[in-house]
Design an enzyme around this catalytic site. Structure first.
Site, short mmCIF file in Angstrom:
data_model
loop_
_atom_site.label_atom_id
_atom_site.label_comp_id
_atom_site.label_asym_id
_atom_site.label_seq_id
_atom_site.Cartn_x
_atom_site.Cartn_y
_atom_site.Cartn_z
CG ASP A 1 -5.31 -9.31 -3.25
OD1 ASP A 1 -6.05 -9.77 -2.36
OD2 ASP A 1 -5.65 -8.38 -4.00
N GLY A 2 -0.78 -10.19 -2.53
CA GLY A 2 0.46 -10.96 -2.64
C GLY A 2 0.90 -11.55 -1.31
N GLY B 1 0.81 -1.21 0.00
CA GLY B 1 0.00 0.00 0.00
C GLY B 1 0.84 1.25 0.00
CG ASP C 1 2.91 -11.07 -5.54
OD1 ASP C 1 2.59 -9.92 -5.87
OD2 ASP C 1 3.41 -11.36 -4.43
#
Length: 307
Positions: free
Chosen positions: A77-78, A23, A284
């Protein structure tokens, strides 16, 4: 369709795994806010942050082995994908404090972006069993994924988006799409569904979905369900730049059913072959094609808001 398995959990001690870089550096701030809220709710917190993806994976594994009531991820999410590699097929649920760019796991399970409210979901919500996808290369490299996997034009766009610092959020993917149009061409492809050849021609992209969206809300697999025992596949066929540009707004909103040039499939096993094409899972980079995708029923366990 599988039965949805929902249960209330007693959450007294958690491991909070943070990616400080997620972020654009906001993850650490959100992690601090979430940790303060956990303490207010009477939860013991073990804060962990790896110096590398490999170190974070090891810390997640050690936290699960220590007997915490939940592994909570503060990042994108990675990082969730990284945690899934240790947490999948266990009885320890995964909590999410969204702090990434796309936050498609949080979107799928209705988890608020506000860190204090997300912390409350971990403590006061319920756990739900879900499917996970599993990827396997021909040389045996395997990995779980929770949302979508992209290959073709969209994976090339993702590679470009990862090099762009502005604009932020999902707008980065739109900017990357525009830039990649300059080099766009359809790609030779073969796709097998449950060992049957269904595509043998150049295509624009193929996306495999355990859930509906990727890239910050692009509903590439709008009918995917995380507990139906199947993987969804969306294929955008061969077309020129003008038609691709016309299709992408519909892909973003999920309004693709019956759209010319777009095909949707479902299967338990999917094999995709494209020469040296990069593959992105949960945002990713994983590997390059060919890859076989299978569904792992009941492998996921997430903490989500009460129904």
């Amino acid at each position: 369709m599988n039965d949805i398995k929902i249960a209330k959990r007693e959450i007294n001690k958690i491991a909070l795994l943070t990616n400080p870089a997620a972020g654009k550096g906001l993850a650490k701030h959100k992690s601090n806010r979430a940790e303060a809220r956990f303490h207010q709710l009477g939860v013991d917190v073990i804060s962990i942050a790896g110096s590398s993806p490999e170190n974070s994976a090891e810390l997640a594994k050690e936290a699960l082995e220590s007997g915490v009531d939940a592994l909570v991820v503060c990042g994108g999410d990675g990082l969730i994908n990284l945690a899934l590699q240790a947490q999948a097929n266990t009885d320890t649920p995964l909590g999410i404090i969204p702090a990434g760019t796309g936050n498609d796991h949080a979107r799928e399970y209705g988890i608020p972006l506000d860190p204090e409210r997300a912390a409350e979901v971990v403590v006061e919500g319920v756990s739900v069993r879900t499917d996970l996808g599993k990827m396997r290369t021909d040389d045996g490299h395997e990995r779980y994924f929770g949302t979508c996997v992209t290959q073709g034009f969209d994976s090339i766009v993702t590679e470009r988006a990862n090099t762009i610092s502005w604009p932020k959020g999902s707008a980065r993917y739109v900017a990357a799409i525009v830039l990649e149009f300059l080099h766009f061409h359809s790609i030779p492809c073969r796709i097998f569904l449950d060992d049957e050849l269904v595509v043998d021609e150049p295509i624009t992209l193929a996306a495999v979905g355990n859930t509906r969206s990727y890239g910050g809300g692009m509903q590439i697999c709008p009918d995917a369900r995380h507990n139906d025992g199947l993987l969804d596949l969306t294929v955008l066929g061969r077309m020129n730049r003008y038609n691709v540009a016309r299709k992408f707004p519909k892909i973003y909103t999920g309004n693709i059913r019956g759209e010319e040039g777009l095909s949707q499939y479902r299967a338990k096993k999917i094999r995709i072959e494209m020469p040296d094409m990069p593959v992105y899972a949960d945002g990713d980079r994983f590997d390059v094609l060919p890859i076989e995708y299978t569904v792992e029923e009941h492998a996921g366990l997430y903490l989500i808001p009460r129904p």
